[in-house]
Design an enzyme around this catalytic site. Structure first.
Site, mmCIF file in Angstrom:
data_model
loop_
_atom_site.group_PDB
_atom_site.id
_atom_site.type_symbol
_atom_site.label_atom_id
_atom_site.label_comp_id
_atom_site.label_asym_id
_atom_site.label_seq_id
_atom_site.Cartn_x
_atom_site.Cartn_y
_atom_site.Cartn_z
ATOM 1 C CG HIS A 189 -34.006 -8.089 1.058
ATOM 2 N ND1 HIS A 189 -33.565 -9.372 0.835
ATOM 3 C CD2 HIS A 189 -33.328 -7.301 0.183
ATOM 4 C CE1 HIS A 189 -32.670 -9.352 -0.135
ATOM 5 N NE2 HIS A 189 -32.503 -8.110 -0.547
ATOM 6 C CD GLU B 239 -22.561 -7.156 1.513
ATOM 7 O OE1 GLU B 239 -22.016 -8.144 0.995
ATOM 8 O OE2 GLU B 239 -23.430 -6.464 0.937
#
Ligand SMILES: Cc1ncc(C[n+]2csc(CCOP(=O)(O)OP(=O)(O)O)c2C)c(N)n1
Lengths: 358, 335
Positions: free
Chosen positions: B129, B60
């Site tokens: 998450h 990322e």
């Protein structure tokens, strides 16, 4: 002078640069550039001590041959990203010394208009796309610039400088991996001065021969004596040509030393006298001076004249910086966004969010 | 005007922008061969090829930073970060670099890029998450943060974000992808920095964004139908810049406000909105501004606990009742 595949770097013979140079003109030119970095940095340290320069201030003292050799290997169309130790690169890349000094002074005529300071020299005109203060932060950016070049089928190369300590940052590994996967025209340069602040390469890197890390990414790499300007230039040229012609990334490690502390304020108490002596004995500027004299390229008087000329440039840079005004406070909100936007908050700390009684 | 899903609006807009401007390209994990974790990019690899629909490694920080660098050279990357949870790995590149490059170098280089990323709990994905950390980005000058709640706004704001010269964090929400709505035809870009009054009302203002803007509308309809309470709904749409004037205008009209958000309360976006209301409309307020936000816990996996932690329509109704009761206005009933 360049090592591939594992053996230790050769140490510079003091005469070597004189022997391997194509011509004496060229060598004198490099000497002049290295001296410019040296004198500029010495003057910078002084100005910092006089509190004319604020913030952090990291110098290139001891890395002059690396700086000049690298800059000799890239062309005008190429792009450069560096870390915060960026003054020398800015000067040799072609930024105006006065505007570089004005940036260190935080003045309006600074290359970044006083917004970046020592760690963030940037000049689109010479395609130096920034010094970056976050260790490793410049690596993904440089890869992205190389991606843009290849997206447009350009033939520019991106050079991305970093220190040895940077090779342990996640972004280093993420970026080298992408660079190979995507065939990016980029040259990563690790300037190994053996120290990240006070931490040695051996303390921080499981594999202290840093160029070897490239093998994990199927990337060509080499290690070169960073105190030898010609060796650095030639090794960098190989890397740059490979990047340009074959669209392949490359990792070059230059090995030199840091003459002073990490920044101007750091007395480097963590280093022994012997360590400092060893670095001094390798001083690339003194070495090239002696090599030029020994090789009869120039005599000491001629080199003193070069020094005097460089002093004049540095003096003029300081005068320019001293005269440049501080940025207008009215410009404070000019650079938050490139595209103007409604409802952007433009208030000074004491300004009311909503005028009372409205 | 066609009726389509939020997902379809995003997909069609990306495609249209890629057709319009060859500098627009996409990058992210699993956006090509896999067609995107949420299928926003379905079919685009086949149509545009791997140069313009670039599958990245799971890196990322690396690929987000590469998009920043590409934008510095004038390309217009649209990055997909699988969910906002993973954007935390790219925080350095977003907050320290994308947001700072224009200012720190004295306006020499802008960074025209978009980071699309969905947030949202409610899927039993547990603590790492299920976060809504858009606040981190909304907090940062130099970034623009938009959070469309309707398919029409998804299109309008994505067009605006791609054409904007600054880095834009484009917040999506897992719960919104299948919602449907009318989407205007043609090339109509929205304006970053403008909130919308999505329902007019006179008794109380509900301020919300993203998924909670839907909840606000549902609640407003229900309050009107069941109790004759007239709620006005302000959908922020843009978290930075924040459209304070629209919020203040509404509160001046209704004299009461409840702020809805899908993130943690303390220091959250609702805190900023509430503080702004106190600053700009204090004299008009009949009651303290209430906030409905997530419980301040890492979101649990167990359905019962997760449901208890997330703000619901009932929570909003309760907050509206409490607010109106405090000033004796609920009994006023229908107008
Ligand atoms: C991410 C990050 N961590 C820590 C620092 C603080 N810091 C600044 S320079 C430096 C040492 C870096 O060493 P190296 O990469 O070898 O570069 P050099 O200073 O030798 O040029 C550290 C730890 C930082 N700026 N950024």
């Amino acid at each position: 002078m360049t090592t591939k595949g594992g053996s230790n770097v050769a140490t510079t013979s003091r005469r070597r640069p004189a022997r391997s140079a194509k011509n004496s003109e060229e060598l004198l030119g490099y000497y002049r550039q290295m001296l410019l970095v040296r004198r500029f940095e010495e003057r910078t340290a002084q100005a910092y001590t006089e509190a004319k320069i604020g913030g952090y201030c990291h110098l290139n003292l001891g890395e002059e041959a690396t700086v000049v050799g690298l800059m000799a290997a890239i062309e005008e169309r190429d792009y450069l990203f560096t870390n915060y130790r960026d003054h020398g690169y800015a000067l040799i890349r072609g930024m105006d010394p006065g505007r570089v000094m004005a940036e260190l002074y935080g003045r309006q005529d600074g290359v970044s208009k006083g917004w970046g300071g020592s760690m963030h020299l940037f000049d689109t005109d010479v395609r130096q796309l920034g010094g970056y203060g976050i260790v490793g932060g410049q690596l993904p950016l440089a890869a992205g610039a190389a991606l843009a070049v290849s997206y447009r089928d350009g033939d520019e190369v991106v050079m991305c400088q970093m220190g040895d300590g940077t090779t342990n940052i996640g972004a280093f590994h993420e970026t080298l991996n992408m660079a190979t996967l995507w065939d990016l025209p980029i040259v990563f340069v690790v300037v190994n001065n053996h120290l990240g602040m006070g931490t040695t390469v051996e303390m921080s890197s499981a594999e202290p021969e840093l160029y070897k890390r490239a093998s994990a990414y199927r990337m060509e790499s080499a290690r070169v004596d960073g105190n030898d300007v010609i060796a650095v230039r030639d090794a960098a040229k190989v890397a740059v040509e490979r990047a340009r012609k074959e669209q392949k990334p490359y990792l070059l490690e230059t090995v030199s030393g840091r003459l002073k502390g990490h920044s101007v304020v750091d007395p480097a108490a963590y280093r022994s006298k012997d360590e400092v002596e060893a670095v001094r004995a390798q001083d690339p500027v003194a070495a090239l001076h002696d090599a030029l004299v020994d090789g009869k390229v120039a005599d000491a008087d001629q080199l003193a004249e070069v020094d005097a000329e460089v002093h004049r440039i540095v003096k003029a840079a300081v005068e320019f910086a001293e005269k440049s005004p501080a940025p207008e406070v009215s410009s404070l909100f000019d650079y938050t966004y490139a595209s103007p936007v409604p409802n952007d908050s433009r208030r000074l700390p004491a300004d009311p969010l909503f005028p009372v009684g409205a | 005007m066609a009726v389509m899903s939020y997902r379809q609006a995003l997909h069609d807009t990306l495609r249209a922008e890629m057709l319009r401007d060859p500098d627009v390209f996409l990058m992210g994990e699993e956006i090509g061969r896999f067609e995107g974790s949420y299928k926003i990019t379905a079919g685009l690899l086949d149509e545009f090829g791997p140069k313009r629909v670039r599958d990245t490694p799971i890196a990322e920080e690396g690929f987000t930073g590469a998009a920043v660098g590409a934008a510095m050279l004038g390309l217009r990357p649209v990055v997909e970060i699988m969910t906002i949870n993973f954007s935390l790995l790219a925080l350095d590149q977003i907050v320290n670099h994308a947001a700072k490059i224009y200012g720190m170098f004295g306006g020499q280089k802008s960074v025209p890029m978009v980071i699309r990323t969905p947030g949202g709990g409610g899927q039993q994905l547990a603590a790492t998450h299920s976060q809504n950390v858009e606040l981190f980005y909304a907090f940062t000058p130099g970034l623009k943060v938009v959070a469309p709640s309707s398919p029409a706004d998804a299109k309008a704001l994505l067009l605006a974000s791609i054409r904007d010269n600054d880095p834009v964090l484009f917040l999506e929400n897992l719960a919104l992808y299948n919602t449907k709505g009318e989407v205007p035809d043609g090339d109509v870009a929205g304006e970053i920095g403008r909130a919308a009054v999505t329902r007019e009302g006179t008794d109380i203002t509900l301020v919300a964004y993203s998924r909670m803007a839907h909840v606000a509308l549902q609640v407003a309809e229900k309050l009107a139908a069941d109790e004759g309470i007239s709620a006005e709904v302000v959908d922020l749409r843009s978290l930075r810049p924040l459209d304070r004037p629209t919020i203040i205008e509404s509160v001046k009209k209704t004299s009461c406000a409840v702020v809805l958000e899908d993130d943690w309360l303390t220091y959250g976006i609702g805190a900023e909105v509430a503080a702004s209301i106190s600053d700009g409309a204090f004299d008009y307020l009949d009651a303290p501004v209430r906030r409905v936000a997530m419980a301040e816990v890492p979101l649990p996996y167990a359905k019962s606990l997760e449901l208890a932690a997330l703000p619901s329509a009932n929570d909003v109704v309760t907050a509206v009742h409490q607010t109106l009761d405090a000033v004796g206005r609920r009994s006023v009933g229908a107008h």
